[in-house]
Design an enzyme around this catalytic site. Structure first.
Site, short mmCIF file in Angstrom:
data_model
loop_
_atom_site.label_atom_id
_atom_site.label_comp_id
_atom_site.label_asym_id
_atom_site.label_seq_id
_atom_site.Cartn_x
_atom_site.Cartn_y
_atom_site.Cartn_z
N GLU A 66 0.83 -1.21 0.00
CA GLU A 66 0.00 0.00 0.00
C GLU A 66 0.86 1.26 0.00
OE1 GLU A 66 -3.14 2.83 0.42
OE2 GLU A 66 -2.95 0.83 -0.48
N HIS A 131 -13.29 3.14 -10.13
CA HIS A 131 -11.87 3.45 -10.00
C HIS A 131 -11.09 2.83 -11.17
CE1 HIS A 131 -8.33 3.90 -6.92
NE2 HIS A 131 -8.06 4.43 -8.09
N HIS A 229 -21.23 -12.37 -18.56
CA HIS A 229 -19.84 -12.00 -18.81
C HIS A 229 -19.33 -12.63 -20.10
CE1 HIS A 229 -16.20 -10.12 -17.42
NE2 HIS A 229 -15.51 -11.25 -17.47
#
Length: 328
Positions: A66, A131, A229
């Site tokens: 991170e 995002h 999908h």
């Protein structure tokens, strides 16, 4: 002196035009690894601090991932803003440069804000998918900016002439232009749905090669999600094949679109293969990274084709573009 400064400025732009797309791609990949390994909270629910410190005094794997991701975002943001500024200064008279500079910088800022909000308030699947979509637009914009600058240099002798030559001398037919932009829109929606599926955890239940084999009793109604999908993937393949067939008709006049369609077909086939590997490996990290990397490359190619079918801006066209006549 002024000529030397201009030459140096263009050299810096050239360096940034290579480094920035690579940097954005690496950041996007690192962000995916960050999310998939559960490292998004490696610094706690804090931003810009990490575990109550500017630089953590100790690191475990999640904190390292991170914190490394945050550092890369900061570095690449500086690269991207610098690239946008230098591109505008040196080639800003071209409308493509101005528009792409604004899009690339703007969407990277949005991407960083979404990442910070996700850390502070949590990451629901819809936010994670958004995002991902924003990060792809940022990557595509900076990649196209690099391509446009390369085109300008080829058409204007390193961009030093005041004559603004057209970058796309043969206009495509309206039907072909519509087909490319429809494929662009279809692909973007398909990627958003794929990102939502991945972030919701439903993909963990996908099974069956090539036909889905899930049960309706599995979590997330995996059978219907998997069917959707795979149907979307099949539809994308048909759209890309259509572009290849149409591009072949005027390959001599527009080799850029012919080669672009072949590249799109190649990446689509690789993406389907990566999807099969994803299911066969039970959603391994390597398979997910490969799946994401290939679809990023595919999106970049389709964005390039979408740019290339745009008409020449009237503000700088010195000559009338000929409408392209397909070969038979």
């Amino acid at each position: 002196m002024q000529f030397a400064q201009g030459h140096i400025s263009k050299k810096i732009t050239d360096i940034l035009s290579v480094a920035t797309p690579i940097g954005v791609f690496v950041v996007n990949t690192m962000g995916f690894i960050d999310t998939d390994t559960g490292s998004a909270l490696g610094c706690g629910r804090q931003w810009p601090l990490c575990n109550n410190q500017l630089i953590p005094s100790s690191f475990d794997l999640h904190t390292l991932i991170e914190f490394g991701h945050r550092g890369l975002v900061g570095l690449v943001s500086i690269l991207l803003i610098s690239f946008g500024v230098f591109a505008w200064v040196n080639y800003g008279r071209f409308i493509e440069v101005r528009v792409l500079s604004l899009i690339s910088v703007g969407f990277v800022v949005v991407e960083a804000l979404l990442g910070a909000l996700g850390v502070l308030f949590g990451d629901p699947p819809a936010e994670l998918a958004t995002h991902f979509g924003v990060s792809l637009i940022a990557f595509a914009a900076v990649l196209l900016l690099q391509i446009v600058i390369s085109q300008i240099k080829r058409h204007t002798h390193d961009g030093t002439t005041h004559e603004l030559m057209p970058l796309r001398p043969h206009a495509v037919t309206k039907s072909y232009e519509s087909a490319v932009w429809f494929t662009f829109s279809y692909l973007y929606v398909a990627m958003y749905i794929g990102a939502y599926v991945a972030s919701s955890g439903a993909a963990d239940s996908f099974s069956g090669l090539v036909v889905p084999a899930e049960s309706l009793q599995t979590p997330h109604h995996a059978l219907w999600i998997d069917l959707l999908h795979r149907t979307i993937a099949a539809g994308l393949l048909l759209l890309i094949v259509h572009l290849v067939v149409q591009s072949y008709k005027f390959r001599a006049q527009r080799p850029d679109l012919w080669k672009g369609s072949l590249a799109a077909l190649t990446f689509t086939i690789l993406q389907i293969a990566a999807g099969i590997f994803l299911i066969d490996s039970h959603i391994s990290l390597i398979a997910q990274i490969l799946h994401t990397a290939v679809v990023t490359a595919l999106f970049g190619v389709i964005c390039y084709m979408a740019l290339q079918v745009l008409p020449e801006p009237l503000a700088r066209s010195k000559q009338t573009s000929d409408t392209l006549v397909p070969e038979h």
